[in-house]
Design a protein around this motif. Sequence first.
Motif, PDB file in Angstrom:
ATOM      1  N   PRO A 222       0.818  -1.232   0.000  1.00 54.75           N
ATOM      2  CA  PRO A 222       0.000   0.000   0.000  1.00 54.75           C
ATOM      3  C   PRO A 222       0.844   1.271   0.000  1.00 54.75           C
ATOM      4  CG  PRO A 222      -0.869  -1.589   1.568  1.00 54.75           C
ATOM      5  CD  PRO A 222       0.461  -2.113   1.126  1.00 54.75           C
ATOM      6  N   ALA A 223       1.901   1.289   0.810  1.00 55.72           N
ATOM      7  CA  ALA A 223       2.761   2.466   0.857  1.00 55.72           C
ATOM      8  C   ALA A 223       3.479   2.669  -0.467  1.00 55.72           C
ATOM      9  CB  ALA A 223       3.769   2.334   1.995  1.00 55.72           C
ATOM     10  N   LEU A 224       3.951   1.583  -1.077  1.00 53.03           N
ATOM     11  CA  LEU A 224       4.630   1.692  -2.369  1.00 53.03           C
ATOM     12  C   LEU A 224       3.675   2.172  -3.460  1.00 53.03           C
ATOM     13  CD1 LEU A 224       6.793  -1.578  -2.281  1.00 53.03           C
ATOM     14  CD2 LEU A 224       7.614   0.774  -2.059  1.00 53.03           C
ATOM     15  N   ALA A 225       2.423   1.708  -3.420  1.00 57.34           N
ATOM     16  CA  ALA A 225       1.451   2.155  -4.420  1.00 57.34           C
ATOM     17  C   ALA A 225       1.144   3.636  -4.264  1.00 57.34           C
ATOM     18  CB  ALA A 225       0.165   1.328  -4.293  1.00 57.34           C
ATOM     19  N   ALA A 226       0.988   4.097  -3.022  1.00 53.23           N
ATOM     20  CA  ALA A 226       0.729   5.518  -2.794  1.00 53.23           C
ATOM     21  C   ALA A 226       1.904   6.365  -3.247  1.00 53.23           C
ATOM     22  CB  ALA A 226       0.436   5.762  -1.311  1.00 53.23           C
ATOM     23  N   LEU A 227       3.124   5.943  -2.902  1.00 55.68           N
ATOM     24  CA  LEU A 227       4.307   6.692  -3.330  1.00 55.68           C
ATOM     25  C   LEU A 227       4.488   6.632  -4.838  1.00 55.68           C
ATOM     26  CD1 LEU A 227       6.937   5.768  -0.576  1.00 55.68           C
ATOM     27  CD2 LEU A 227       5.932   8.007  -1.016  1.00 55.68           C
ATOM     28  N   GLY A 228       4.207   5.474  -5.437  1.00 56.03           N
ATOM     29  CA  GLY A 228       4.336   5.349  -6.881  1.00 56.03           C
ATOM     30  C   GLY A 228       3.407   6.298  -7.620  1.00 56.03           C
ATOM     31  N   THR A 229       2.182   6.457  -7.107  1.00 55.45           N
ATOM     32  CA  THR A 229       1.237   7.383  -7.734  1.00 55.45           C
ATOM     33  C   THR A 229       1.739   8.817  -7.647  1.00 55.45           C
ATOM     34  OG1 THR A 229      -0.562   5.897  -7.086  1.00 55.45           O
ATOM     35  CG2 THR A 229      -1.162   8.124  -7.769  1.00 55.45           C
ATOM     36  N   LEU A 230       2.213   9.208  -6.468  1.00 60.17           N
ATOM     37  CA  LEU A 230       2.719  10.572  -6.300  1.00 60.17           C
ATOM     38  C   LEU A 230       3.966  10.812  -7.143  1.00 60.17           C
ATOM     39  CD1 LEU A 230       2.305  11.028  -2.439  1.00 60.17           C
ATOM     40  CD2 LEU A 230       0.917  12.045  -4.232  1.00 60.17           C
ATOM     41  N   VAL A 284      -4.223  11.204 -14.510  1.00 57.46           N
ATOM     42  CA  VAL A 284      -5.565  10.873 -14.028  1.00 57.46           C
ATOM     43  C   VAL A 284      -5.817   9.378 -14.162  1.00 57.46           C
ATOM     44  CG1 VAL A 284      -8.029  11.253 -14.397  1.00 57.46           C
ATOM     45  CG2 VAL A 284      -6.433  13.169 -14.578  1.00 57.46           C
ATOM     46  N   LEU A 285      -5.368   8.784 -15.269  1.00 59.81           N
ATOM     47  CA  LEU A 285      -5.554   7.353 -15.483  1.00 59.81           C
ATOM     48  C   LEU A 285      -4.778   6.539 -14.453  1.00 59.81           C
ATOM     49  CD1 LEU A 285      -6.679   5.053 -17.223  1.00 59.81           C
ATOM     50  CD2 LEU A 285      -4.663   5.269 -18.685  1.00 59.81           C
ATOM     51  N   VAL A 286      -3.549   6.936 -14.162  1.00 59.81           N
ATOM     52  CA  VAL A 286      -2.745   6.231 -13.159  1.00 59.81           C
ATOM     53  C   VAL A 286      -3.409   6.312 -11.789  1.00 59.81           C
ATOM     54  CG1 VAL A 286      -0.551   6.285 -11.904  1.00 59.81           C
ATOM     55  CG2 VAL A 286      -0.568   6.460 -14.388  1.00 59.81           C
ATOM     56  N   PHE A 287      -3.932   7.480 -11.438  1.00 54.35           N
ATOM     57  CA  PHE A 287      -4.599   7.615 -10.147  1.00 54.35           C
ATOM     58  C   PHE A 287      -5.844   6.734 -10.066  1.00 54.35           C
ATOM     59  CE2 PHE A 287      -7.872   9.621  -7.527  1.00 54.35           C
ATOM     60  CZ  PHE A 287      -7.223   9.629  -6.298  1.00 54.35           C
ATOM     61  N   LEU A 288      -6.626   6.677 -11.147  1.00 58.99           N
ATOM     62  CA  LEU A 288      -7.830   5.852 -11.134  1.00 58.99           C
ATOM     63  C   LEU A 288      -7.484   4.372 -11.002  1.00 58.99           C
ATOM     64  CD1 LEU A 288     -10.022   7.621 -13.855  1.00 58.99           C
ATOM     65  CD2 LEU A 288     -10.241   7.771 -11.366  1.00 58.99           C
ATOM     66  N   LEU A 290      -4.796   3.094  -9.549  1.00 60.44           N
ATOM     67  CA  LEU A 290      -4.201   2.816  -8.242  1.00 60.44           C
ATOM     68  C   LEU A 290      -4.956   3.493  -7.110  1.00 60.44           C
ATOM     69  CD1 LEU A 290      -0.409   3.160  -9.155  1.00 60.44           C
ATOM     70  CD2 LEU A 290      -1.770   1.073  -9.006  1.00 60.44           C
ATOM     71  N   GLN A 291      -6.199   3.885  -7.357  1.00 59.72           N
ATOM     72  CA  GLN A 291      -6.945   4.660  -6.362  1.00 59.72           C
ATOM     73  C   GLN A 291      -7.115   3.893  -5.052  1.00 59.72           C
ATOM     74  OE1 GLN A 291     -10.896   5.651  -7.607  1.00 59.72           O
ATOM     75  NE2 GLN A 291     -11.252   7.087  -5.945  1.00 59.72           N
ATOM     76  N   ARG A 292      -7.472   2.624  -5.144  1.00 61.85           N
ATOM     77  CA  ARG A 292      -7.708   1.843  -3.930  1.00 61.85           C
ATOM     78  C   ARG A 292      -6.440   1.715  -3.107  1.00 61.85           C
ATOM     79  NH1 ARG A 292      -7.431  -3.688  -2.946  1.00 61.85           N
ATOM     80  NH2 ARG A 292      -6.943  -4.050  -5.141  1.00 61.85           N
ATOM     81  N   HIS A 293      -5.314   1.410  -3.775  1.00 59.66           N
ATOM     82  CA  HIS A 293      -4.045   1.284  -3.059  1.00 59.66           C
ATOM     83  C   HIS A 293      -3.558   2.640  -2.557  1.00 59.66           C
ATOM     84  CE1 HIS A 293      -3.704  -2.875  -4.355  1.00 59.66           C
ATOM     85  NE2 HIS A 293      -3.982  -2.490  -5.581  1.00 59.66           N
ATOM     86  N   PHE A 294      -3.817   3.699  -3.339  1.00 62.23           N
ATOM     87  CA  PHE A 294      -3.372   5.030  -2.938  1.00 62.23           C
ATOM     88  C   PHE A 294      -4.073   5.473  -1.656  1.00 62.23           C
ATOM     89  CE2 PHE A 294      -3.872   9.673  -3.151  1.00 62.23           C
ATOM     90  CZ  PHE A 294      -2.534  10.044  -3.162  1.00 62.23           C
ATOM     91  N   ILE A 295      -5.399   5.288  -1.598  1.00 64.71           N
ATOM     92  CA  ILE A 295      -6.154   5.676  -0.400  1.00 64.71           C
ATOM     93  C   ILE A 295      -5.758   4.803   0.787  1.00 64.71           C
ATOM     94  CG2 ILE A 295      -8.477   5.823   0.586  1.00 64.71           C
ATOM     95  CD1 ILE A 295      -9.499   6.521  -2.181  1.00 64.71           C
ATOM     96  N   ALA A 296      -5.532   3.503   0.539  1.00 59.09           N
ATOM     97  CA  ALA A 296      -5.095   2.626   1.630  1.00 59.09           C
ATOM     98  C   ALA A 296      -3.744   3.058   2.167  1.00 59.09           C
ATOM     99  CB  ALA A 296      -5.023   1.181   1.134  1.00 59.09           C
ATOM    100  N   GLY A 297      -2.843   3.495   1.285  1.00 59.72           N
ATOM    101  CA  GLY A 297      -1.536   3.955   1.737  1.00 59.72           C
ATOM    102  C   GLY A 297      -1.619   5.239   2.534  1.00 59.72           C
TER     103      GLY A 297
END
Length: 305
Positions: A222-230, A284-288, A290-297
């Motif tokens: 989850p942390a890696l997905a949130a950081l990857g999105t940012l 926007v596509l990347v955020f959509l 990875l949205q679930r993992h991003f919010i979990a992170g």
Amino acid sequence: MTASATTAPPALRTEPAAPPRARRRGRFGVHLFLGAVSLAFLAPLLLAVYASLRPYEETAKYGYFSFPRRLSFDYYRQAFIDSGMSKYFLNSLLIAVPGVLLTLFLASFVAFAVSRLRMRGGILLLMVFTAGNLLPQQVIVTPLYVLFNKIPLPYWMSDSLTMYDSLWAVIAVQTAFQLGFCVFVLAHFMRTLPQEILEAAIVDGAGVWTQFWRVTLPLCRPALAALGTLQFTWMYNDFLWGLVFLSDGDKLPVTSALNNLRGEFFTDYNLLAAGSVLVALPTVLVFLLLQRHFIAGLTLGASKG
């Protein structure tokens, strides 16, 4: 039976619950505030989308906030073709994707060392990596320009035979500047993982690499997905480093393609808005995705004491 025996202890007394009407009013106020803040952040994007669908002559005559007479996607086709945006999209992906993977890979190594291994100077090392983000990027533009012109590369890696005017220079700078932030976030996340899991792996004979790759890293998804999105958003949207270290126009990132839509004496801002929307679509596509993992992170540790 005495009066003291019939009286409930103070510890067992509870405050009266708020009436349902008051709770509904409070919840409505919170939702109203969050809606207003969301609308304020979305307003520039919505205005750009609205302007990109209208002819410039119409907005010049009636204004950008007027009721539309005609809507079309002609500006999107024109922006994509006139700016040669396809090759610039590829350049941005060739910078952002390796940059994100390399940053997360190196940051996870450092974070694991300073948070999970008993090593001296771990806190000092973490402070050094974090302090790197406090340095303004513009301060080291000139030293890096001189340095990259003196670092040789083989012909199959760079047409200029140096690190300058190659995508490697942009990837290296992006990775270096984003590494400190990722180390800081991952180190603090790894500290929240139960130490018993690592101790059990050590008892089973797991080495340091196994502790990192097969035990700790899967728990950090989850942390890696949130950081990857940012990180993808920041590296993809960057304009400075590509402009400084790339002299060949065919190697520039997609953010520079918007300059191709600006005329010397006249700028069609509706066409520029269409190009801006096209440039923003991948993030926007990347955020959509990875949205679930991003919010979990983002919410990790919210329920911890």
